[in-house]
Design an enzyme around this catalytic site. Structure first.
Site, mmCIF file in Angstrom:
data_model
loop_
_atom_site.group_PDB
_atom_site.id
_atom_site.type_symbol
_atom_site.label_atom_id
_atom_site.label_comp_id
_atom_site.label_asym_id
_atom_site.label_seq_id
_atom_site.Cartn_x
_atom_site.Cartn_y
_atom_site.Cartn_z
ATOM 1 C CB SER A 49 54.408 61.858 47.110
ATOM 2 O OG SER A 49 52.998 62.016 47.186
ATOM 3 C CG ASP A 81 58.883 61.429 49.300
ATOM 4 O OD1 ASP A 81 60.063 61.034 49.365
ATOM 5 O OD2 ASP A 81 57.927 60.889 49.895
ATOM 6 C CG ASP A 103 63.134 55.961 44.039
ATOM 7 O OD1 ASP A 103 64.084 55.219 43.703
ATOM 8 O OD2 ASP A 103 62.198 55.584 44.766
ATOM 9 C CG HIS A 179 57.712 53.815 51.476
ATOM 10 N ND1 HIS A 179 58.515 53.424 50.441
ATOM 11 C CD2 HIS A 179 58.169 55.033 51.861
ATOM 12 C CE1 HIS A 179 59.406 54.368 50.197
ATOM 13 N NE2 HIS A 179 59.228 55.354 51.046
ATOM 14 N N GLY A 180 54.786 52.613 54.548
ATOM 15 C CA GLY A 180 53.466 52.182 54.985
ATOM 16 C C GLY A 180 53.408 51.732 56.436
ATOM 17 C CB ALA A 212 61.962 56.704 59.125
ATOM 18 C CB SER A 213 56.041 55.912 60.028
ATOM 19 O OG SER A 213 55.703 57.170 59.480
ATOM 20 C CG ASN A 253 61.943 60.594 53.890
ATOM 21 O OD1 ASN A 253 62.663 61.527 54.229
ATOM 22 N ND2 ASN A 253 61.858 60.186 52.639
ATOM 23 C CB ILE A 254 57.793 61.002 59.457
ATOM 24 C CG1 ILE A 254 59.037 60.489 60.199
ATOM 25 C CG2 ILE A 254 56.515 60.674 60.228
ATOM 26 C CD1 ILE A 254 59.319 61.205 61.509
HETATM 27 P P1 13P Z 1 56.570 55.986 56.161
HETATM 28 O O1 13P Z 1 55.535 55.265 55.351
HETATM 29 O O2 13P Z 1 57.289 55.064 57.085
HETATM 30 O O3 13P Z 1 56.010 57.177 56.865
HETATM 31 O O4 13P Z 1 57.694 56.513 55.116
HETATM 32 C C1 13P Z 1 57.515 57.731 54.425
HETATM 33 C C2 13P Z 1 58.533 57.931 53.346
HETATM 34 O O5 13P Z 1 59.566 57.295 53.264
HETATM 35 C C3 13P Z 1 58.234 58.985 52.349
HETATM 36 O O6 13P Z 1 59.203 59.024 51.341
HETATM 37 O O1 G3H Z 2 56.825 57.219 49.826
HETATM 38 C C1 G3H Z 2 55.630 57.233 50.110
HETATM 39 C C2 G3H Z 2 55.052 58.424 50.799
HETATM 40 O O2 G3H Z 2 54.451 58.010 51.999
HETATM 41 C C3 G3H Z 2 54.103 59.156 49.892
HETATM 42 O O3 G3H Z 2 52.948 58.408 49.688
HETATM 43 O O4 G3H Z 2 52.656 58.434 47.199
HETATM 44 O O5 G3H Z 2 50.728 57.950 48.745
HETATM 45 O O6 G3H Z 2 51.667 60.267 48.572
HETATM 46 P P1 G3H Z 2 51.948 58.780 48.473
HETATM 47 ZN ZN ZN Z 3 60.039 57.182 50.777
#
Ligand code: 13P
Ligand code: G3H
Ligand code: ZN
Ligand code: NA
Length: 308
Positions: A49, A81, A103, A179-180, A212-213, A253-254
């Site tokens: 990211s 990402d 994005d 996310h999160g 997708a976590s 994505n995880i």
């Molecule tokens: P999670 O926060 O569900 O792991 O998603 C990660 C993600 O989509 C990163 O782009």
């Molecule tokens: O999309 C979010 C990912 O989990 C990346 O998170 O921007 O804190 O590195 P981050």
């Molecule tokens: Zn994402």
């Protein structure tokens, strides 16, 4: 070798499984993920990211991923990402990434198309593939916060025109994930009807699932037991991920699950070993736990073990 996602997605689509795209921020995370993939012979996407790039620096992450490829011999794609600008995408393309996400899903449709196409034109001229997004996930997307009730599902009516006009290689969609670690207040629910309609309109085209976590309850319990506070943390049930992977979703994505595994392990270690102060003593077990978690995902959730 360092590869694009082209071949991976083609095989995943046809085989009814998904490739794991794991966020990386440091050496232990990269080692844990890649050692797991090596043991089960899985193709991998490692994604960075803007925040990761700021934290660890571009060159460190690229060199660490190169080292992992040398150690494992696996096909690995290095992906940006949530790129938020042409300039950031270009910088990653020029700096050795094989895949980027632009994005611009928060922008109006025509703007999203314009900036996505600009990235696609540049990326393709360099042999790099592009992921874009239509629809908005709820929760935290880097600095942009989208409240749960403001979540806008992907409109299936837009996908054909978007893919055709941009020439993009894969599409991230919003069907209820976020996310999160706090994805659902009540029962988890994903709009598989929207996914079905999108795959009907884009046969053979790879779809990406962000957020997708599964927010593994064991890790949340461990964190809460050893001094953390994460009440109400909840993720996407694994059954739903398996179902998505069997459909057009080719990239899952995880990130949060990796963070939870690492944090739970380190909290437990410090609670049980208050006198230790050698970082290897707690980062080692954290890396081991990430490896265990990723093996589980590759084998039991994504279905990509043995596909490298
Ligand atoms: P999670 O926060 O569900 O792991 O998603 C990660 C993600 O989509 C990163 O782009
Ligand atoms: O999309 C979010 C990912 O989990 C990346 O998170 O921007 O804190 O590195 P981050
Ligand atoms: Zn994402
Ligand atoms: Na799939």
């Amino acid at each position: 070798p360092l590869v694009t996602t082209k071949e991976m997605f083609k095989k995943a689509y046809e085989g009814g499984y998904a490739i794991g795209a794991f966020n990386v921020n440091n050496m232990e995370i990269i080692q844990g993920i890649t050692e797991a993939a090596k043991e089960v012979n899985a193709p991998l996407i490692l994604q960075v990211s803007a925040g990761a790039r700021k934290y660890a620096k571009h060159t460190y992450l690229v060199k660490l991923v190169e080292a992992a490829i040398e150690e494992t011999g696996l096909p690995i794609a290095l992906h940006l990402d949530h790129g938020d600008s042409f300039e950031l995408c270009k910088s990653c393309i020029d700096g050795g990434f094989t895949s980027v996400m632009i994005d611009a899903s928060h922008l109006p449709f025509e703007e999203n198309i314009r900036i996505t196409k600009q990235v696609v034109d540049y990326a393709h001229s360099k042999g790099v593939v592009v992921e874009a997004e239509l629809g908005r996930l709820s929760g935290v997307e880097d600095d942009v916060k989208v409240a749960e009730h403001e979540a806008i599902y992907t409109d299936p009516n837009e996908v054909e025109e978007f893919v055709e006009r941009t020439g993009v290689d894969s599409l991230a969609i919003a069907i209820g994930t976020s996310h999160g670690a706090y994805k659902f207040k009540g029962e988890p629910k994903l709009r598989f009807d929207i996914l079905e309609e999108i795959q009907r309109r884009l046969p053979g085209f790879p779809i990406v699932l962000h957020g997708a976590s599964s927010v593994i309850p064991e890790y949340v319990e461990m964190i809460n037991k050893y001094g953390g506070q994460m009440p109400g943390a909840k993720g996407v049930p694994e059954d739903m991920l398996r179902k998505a992977a069997s459909m057009a979703v080719c990239k899952i994505n995880i990130d949060s699950d990796l963070r939870l595994a690492m944090t739970a392990t380190i909290r437990k270690f410090f609670a049980e070993n208050p006198g230790e102060f050698d970082p290897r003593k707690y980062l080692g077990p954290a890396r081991e736990e990430i490896k265990k978690l990723v093996k589980h995902k590759l084998i039991n959730v994504l279905g990509c073990a043995g596909k490298a």
